[in-house]
Write a protein that holds these residues in place. Structure first.
Motif, mmCIF file in Angstrom:
data_model
loop_
_atom_site.group_PDB
_atom_site.id
_atom_site.type_symbol
_atom_site.label_atom_id
_atom_site.label_comp_id
_atom_site.label_asym_id
_atom_site.label_seq_id
_atom_site.Cartn_x
_atom_site.Cartn_y
_atom_site.Cartn_z
ATOM 1 N N ASP A 18 0.747 -1.395 -0.117
ATOM 2 C CA ASP A 18 0.058 0.083 -0.145
ATOM 3 C C ASP A 18 0.703 1.251 -0.009
ATOM 4 O O ASP A 18 0.483 2.240 0.689
ATOM 5 N N ILE A 19 2.070 1.221 -0.871
ATOM 6 C CA ILE A 19 2.701 2.563 -0.907
ATOM 7 C C ILE A 19 1.828 3.465 -1.811
ATOM 8 O O ILE A 19 1.653 3.223 -3.120
ATOM 9 N N ASP A 20 1.442 4.725 -1.342
ATOM 10 C CA ASP A 20 0.735 5.363 -2.226
ATOM 11 C C ASP A 20 1.528 6.504 -2.853
ATOM 12 O O ASP A 20 2.443 6.656 -2.731
ATOM 13 N N THR A 21 0.591 7.246 -3.497
ATOM 14 C CA THR A 21 1.288 8.186 -4.722
ATOM 15 C C THR A 21 1.938 9.380 -3.748
ATOM 16 O O THR A 21 2.533 10.073 -4.044
ATOM 17 N N ASP A 22 1.066 9.725 -2.742
ATOM 18 C CA ASP A 22 1.692 10.844 -1.876
ATOM 19 C C ASP A 22 2.938 10.389 -1.277
ATOM 20 O O ASP A 22 3.852 11.172 -1.019
ATOM 21 N N ARG A 23 3.229 8.996 -1.143
ATOM 22 C CA ARG A 23 4.692 8.707 -0.509
ATOM 23 C C ARG A 23 5.764 8.710 -1.681
ATOM 24 O O ARG A 23 6.880 9.014 -1.716
ATOM 25 N N ILE A 24 5.006 8.239 -2.824
ATOM 26 C CA ILE A 24 5.960 8.447 -3.986
ATOM 27 C C ILE A 24 6.350 9.635 -4.502
ATOM 28 O O ILE A 24 7.604 10.052 -4.614
ATOM 29 N N ILE A 25 5.520 10.681 -4.367
ATOM 30 C CA ILE A 25 5.922 12.003 -4.600
ATOM 31 C C ILE A 25 4.968 12.934 -4.029
ATOM 32 O O ILE A 25 3.657 13.011 -4.095
ATOM 33 N N PRO A 26 5.630 13.514 -2.758
ATOM 34 C CA PRO A 26 4.608 14.322 -1.747
ATOM 35 C C PRO A 26 3.951 15.334 -2.780
ATOM 36 O O PRO A 26 4.431 15.917 -3.560
ATOM 37 N N ALA A 27 2.656 15.918 -2.098
ATOM 38 C CA ALA A 27 1.776 16.766 -2.667
ATOM 39 C C ALA A 27 2.682 18.259 -3.142
ATOM 40 O O ALA A 27 2.295 19.006 -4.119
ATOM 41 N N ARG A 28 3.408 18.566 -2.172
ATOM 42 C CA ARG A 28 4.321 19.798 -2.159
ATOM 43 C C ARG A 28 5.065 19.944 -3.551
ATOM 44 O O ARG A 28 5.260 21.008 -3.990
ATOM 45 N N ASP A 36 10.355 17.572 -14.985
ATOM 46 C CA ASP A 36 11.864 17.681 -14.950
ATOM 47 C C ASP A 36 12.208 17.836 -13.397
ATOM 48 O O ASP A 36 11.587 18.915 -12.640
ATOM 49 N N GLY A 37 13.193 17.270 -12.677
ATOM 50 C CA GLY A 37 13.381 17.533 -11.632
ATOM 51 C C GLY A 37 12.968 16.580 -10.612
ATOM 52 O O GLY A 37 13.118 16.430 -9.273
ATOM 53 N N LEU A 38 11.848 16.014 -10.975
ATOM 54 C CA LEU A 38 10.796 15.003 -9.995
ATOM 55 C C LEU A 38 11.569 13.879 -9.345
ATOM 56 O O LEU A 38 11.339 13.519 -8.381
ATOM 57 N N GLY A 39 12.327 13.331 -10.322
ATOM 58 C CA GLY A 39 13.287 12.137 -9.982
ATOM 59 C C GLY A 39 13.930 12.420 -8.603
ATOM 60 O O GLY A 39 14.138 11.417 -7.722
ATOM 61 N N ALA A 40 14.631 13.462 -8.407
ATOM 62 C CA ALA A 40 15.316 13.759 -7.142
ATOM 63 C C ALA A 40 14.392 13.790 -5.844
ATOM 64 O O ALA A 40 14.891 13.562 -4.819
ATOM 65 N N GLN A 41 13.073 14.214 -6.159
ATOM 66 C CA GLN A 41 12.207 14.174 -4.933
ATOM 67 C C GLN A 41 11.201 12.935 -4.704
ATOM 68 O O GLN A 41 10.627 12.788 -3.933
ATOM 69 N N VAL A 42 11.745 11.821 -5.560
ATOM 70 C CA VAL A 42 10.632 10.508 -5.546
ATOM 71 C C VAL A 42 11.008 9.967 -3.929
ATOM 72 O O VAL A 42 12.173 9.867 -3.444
ATOM 73 N N PHE A 43 9.853 9.673 -3.337
ATOM 74 C CA PHE A 43 9.768 9.247 -2.012
ATOM 75 C C PHE A 43 10.807 10.282 -0.905
ATOM 76 O O PHE A 43 11.356 9.674 -0.007
ATOM 77 N N ALA A 44 10.555 11.353 -1.382
ATOM 78 C CA ALA A 44 11.133 12.527 -0.457
ATOM 79 C C ALA A 44 11.007 12.302 1.305
ATOM 80 O O ALA A 44 12.099 12.350 1.819
ATOM 81 N N GLY A 74 1.080 2.207 -5.716
ATOM 82 C CA GLY A 74 0.728 3.443 -6.437
ATOM 83 C C GLY A 74 -0.860 3.666 -6.083
ATOM 84 O O GLY A 74 -1.623 4.462 -6.667
ATOM 85 N N CYS A 75 -1.436 3.127 -4.830
ATOM 86 C CA CYS A 75 -2.812 3.716 -4.664
ATOM 87 C C CYS A 75 -2.706 4.962 -4.302
ATOM 88 O O CYS A 75 -1.869 5.753 -3.998
ATOM 89 N N GLY A 76 -4.048 5.523 -3.635
ATOM 90 C CA GLY A 76 -4.074 6.822 -3.151
ATOM 91 C C GLY A 76 -4.491 7.821 -4.400
ATOM 92 O O GLY A 76 -5.190 7.477 -5.412
ATOM 93 N N ALA A 85 7.912 10.619 -11.721
ATOM 94 C CA ALA A 85 9.004 10.819 -10.800
ATOM 95 C C ALA A 85 9.776 9.651 -10.461
ATOM 96 O O ALA A 85 10.938 9.499 -10.834
ATOM 97 N N ILE A 86 8.994 8.286 -10.687
ATOM 98 C CA ILE A 86 9.823 7.180 -10.669
ATOM 99 C C ILE A 86 10.754 6.957 -11.944
ATOM 100 O O ILE A 86 11.627 6.470 -11.823
ATOM 101 N N ALA A 87 10.213 7.397 -13.089
ATOM 102 C CA ALA A 87 10.672 7.302 -14.306
ATOM 103 C C ALA A 87 11.884 8.191 -14.508
ATOM 104 O O ALA A 87 12.902 7.909 -14.836
#
Length: 204
Positions: A18-28, A36-44, A74-76, A85-87
């Motif tokens: 149950d690792i959700d999308t907010d954990r994968i990339i937080p809403a902020r 671009d640049g989201l990869g650095a923030q994945v699972f921030a 990827g739930c949520g 971000a994962i990609a």
């Protein structure tokens, strides 16, 4: 359009259900104009909390291109930023027990195959990757098999998305661009589109 028949690369195991999308990339981080640049923030937040012990921070997994996850990944909320971000971090294929439907659909649209396997197979993969992070994991969409070293096991994917990867039709935008000439020809034969092109007609 590019066909995706198989994929091979070093992998990173990410244990947990149950690792959700907010954990994968937080809403902020969703305020970005481009991905671009989201990869650095994945699972921030997870990475900050684990203080360098998160799989995405561990040196042995840097450069990995396959992600091995557990149940309901990827739930949520349905944010496209999560697979992006994962990609952007470098992942090109995901193997898991199960995926949230919208996350799965967003991955397909990006050309990221998400295949499923039994919990026992996932555990085997994660353990073998942890024991030998340099080993390549190969997933074959044609034969529906995953392999690492001398271990191989069946994987599954719905026939619809699987056919899209095997035929190269997963890229909807690419299909539109490839058919641009035919689309223009069809549009030219439609009277209401021809009429709307006239400035005088549009004024009425």
């Amino acid at each position: 359009m590019s066909k995706i028949l198989s994929f091979s690369g070093r992998a990173v195991p990410l244990v947990g259900n149950d690792i959700d999308t907010d954990r994968i990339i937080p809403a902020r981080f969703l305020r970005c104009v481009t991905f671009d640049g989201l990869g650095a923030q994945v699972f921030a937040d997870d990475r900050t909390q684990l203080n360098g012990q998160h799989a995405f921070d561990q040196p042995q997994y840097q450069g990995a291109t396959v992600l091995v996850v557990n149940r309901n990944f990827g739930c949520g909320s349905s944010r496209e930023h999560a697979p992006q971000a994962i990609a952007k971090w470098g992942i090109s294929a995901i193997i898991g027990e199960s995926f949230a439907e919208i996350f799965f659909g967003n991955c397909v649209a990006m050309g990221i195959p998400c295949v499923t396997a039994s919990p026992e197979v996932i555990q085997q993969l994660q353990e073998r990757i942890s024991a030998n992070p340099q080993a390549a994991v190969t997933l074959n969409l044609d034969s529906l098999q995953v392999a690492i070293g001398d271990f191989s096991a069946p994987i599954t994917m719905g026939e619809g998305p699987r056919s899209m990867f095997l035929s190269g039709t997963w890229d909807a935008c690419g299909q539109l661009v490839a058919q641009a000439s035919a689309i223009r020809d069809t549009a030219a034969r439609l009277p209401y589109i021809t009429w709307s092109r006239s400035p005088q007609a549009a004024a009425h």
